[in-house]
Design an enzyme around this catalytic site. Structure first.
Site, PDB file in Angstrom:
ATOM      1  N   GLU A  81       0.817  -1.208   0.000  1.00  0.00           N
ATOM      2  CA  GLU A  81       0.000   0.000   0.000  1.00  0.00           C
ATOM      3  C   GLU A  81       0.857   1.267   0.000  1.00  0.00           C
ATOM      4  O   GLU A  81       1.843   1.362   0.715  1.00  0.00           O
ATOM      5  CB  GLU A  81      -0.936   0.008   1.214  1.00  0.00           C
ATOM      6  CG  GLU A  81      -1.947  -1.132   1.235  1.00  0.00           C
ATOM      7  CD  GLU A  81      -2.988  -1.015   0.124  1.00  0.00           C
ATOM      8  OE1 GLU A  81      -3.101   0.081  -0.481  1.00  0.00           O
ATOM      9  OE2 GLU A  81      -3.687  -2.016  -0.139  1.00  0.00           O
ATOM     10  N   CYS A 144      -7.719  -2.657   8.311  1.00  0.00           N
ATOM     11  CA  CYS A 144      -6.397  -2.661   7.665  1.00  0.00           C
ATOM     12  C   CYS A 144      -5.858  -1.240   7.538  1.00  0.00           C
ATOM     13  O   CYS A 144      -4.730  -0.948   7.949  1.00  0.00           O
ATOM     14  CB  CYS A 144      -6.471  -3.329   6.294  1.00  0.00           C
ATOM     15  SG  CYS A 144      -6.655  -5.129   6.354  1.00  0.00           S
ATOM     16  N   HIS A 168      -1.354  -5.734   1.405  1.00  0.00           N
ATOM     17  CA  HIS A 168      -2.564  -6.539   1.282  1.00  0.00           C
ATOM     18  C   HIS A 168      -2.281  -7.777   0.431  1.00  0.00           C
ATOM     19  O   HIS A 168      -1.499  -7.719  -0.523  1.00  0.00           O
ATOM     20  CB  HIS A 168      -3.689  -5.732   0.617  1.00  0.00           C
ATOM     21  CG  HIS A 168      -4.604  -5.071   1.585  1.00  0.00           C
ATOM     22  ND1 HIS A 168      -4.828  -3.710   1.613  1.00  0.00           N
ATOM     23  CD2 HIS A 168      -5.366  -5.584   2.584  1.00  0.00           C
ATOM     24  CE1 HIS A 168      -5.693  -3.421   2.574  1.00  0.00           C
ATOM     25  NE2 HIS A 168      -6.042  -4.544   3.172  1.00  0.00           N
TER      26      HIS A 168
END
Length: 215
Positions: A81, A144, A168
């Site tokens: 991310e 998350c 992820h």
């Protein structure tokens, strides 16, 4: 120089019986390769409690690098991310029934934090092993993203020497037996996360490659 890398994974949520983030991360506990010495901890899929557990893990392990890992059902790739946003907006309840909407994670905190990991380099190293990977530009607004933002806020305020970020991962095959969704084997997920840990330990700077999203 050896770097201690703390990996975290979540417990199952949303009716699932397994969470591949923890299944993969726990396999790597105690692993060592190149400059990376890996330790693993589980965090609950619960707003704020996940951050408290993470803070205790930081105290316990005193890591140089932290990579939090979470499940993103429906994705086809390993996706480091790029950015965490200061927003809790839960479409479903967490594992203790909390369902915040339109809530800041940190009152007075910045709108967003960038990752501290060399994510483009990580993606390239994972792809070299034939494992699908891509940079992601949204970590969602559930636990998350909450943990990712909280991690970067904690690092910025109290541990500026630590580098951290979030990755992820897709479902694993056993989760898709009753639904149509992409998956990646646990072996490949585990291999990809090990590559990420080693790459983060070996490199602070990212590579300059084109990327981004058109929409």
């Amino acid at each position: 120089m050896e770097k201690k890398v703390l990996l975290t994974g979540f417990d199952p949520f949303g009716g699932e019986t397994v969470n591949p983030s923890w299944e993969a991360v726990k396999r790597l506990n105690g692993a060592a390769e190149g400059p990376a010495s890996i330790v693993s901890e589980q965090v609950p899929t619960v707003f704020y409690k996940s951050l408290a557990v993470l803070r205790e893990a930081i105290k316990k392990h005193q890591p140089d690098i932290i990579i939090c890992v979470g499940q993103a059902g429906g994705r086809m790739q390993i996706t480091p991310e790029r950015v965490a946003i200061n927003l809790n907006e839960a479409r479903i309840p967490d594992n203790e029934g909390n369902q915040p909407v339109g809530e800041n994670i940190s009152q007075g905190g910045p709108a967003a934090y960038w990752t501290g990991l060399p994510i483009k380099r990580i993606v390239e190293e994972i792809k070299k092993e034939g494992i699908p990977a891509a940079v992601s530009y949204t970590a969602g607004t559930f636990v998350c993203n909450h943990l990712f933002y909280g991690l970067m806020d904690e690092i910025t305020r109290h541990h500026p020497h630590i580098r951290g970020g979030f990755i992820h991962i897709p479902y694993i095959p056993e989760q898709t037996l009753q639904k149509s969704a992409p998956s990646l084997s646990l072996d490949l997920v585990t291999k990809a996360l090990k590559i990420a840990a080693v790459t983060a330990a070996a490199h602070e700077d990212d590579i300059e490659t084109g990327g981004g999203e058109l929409h």
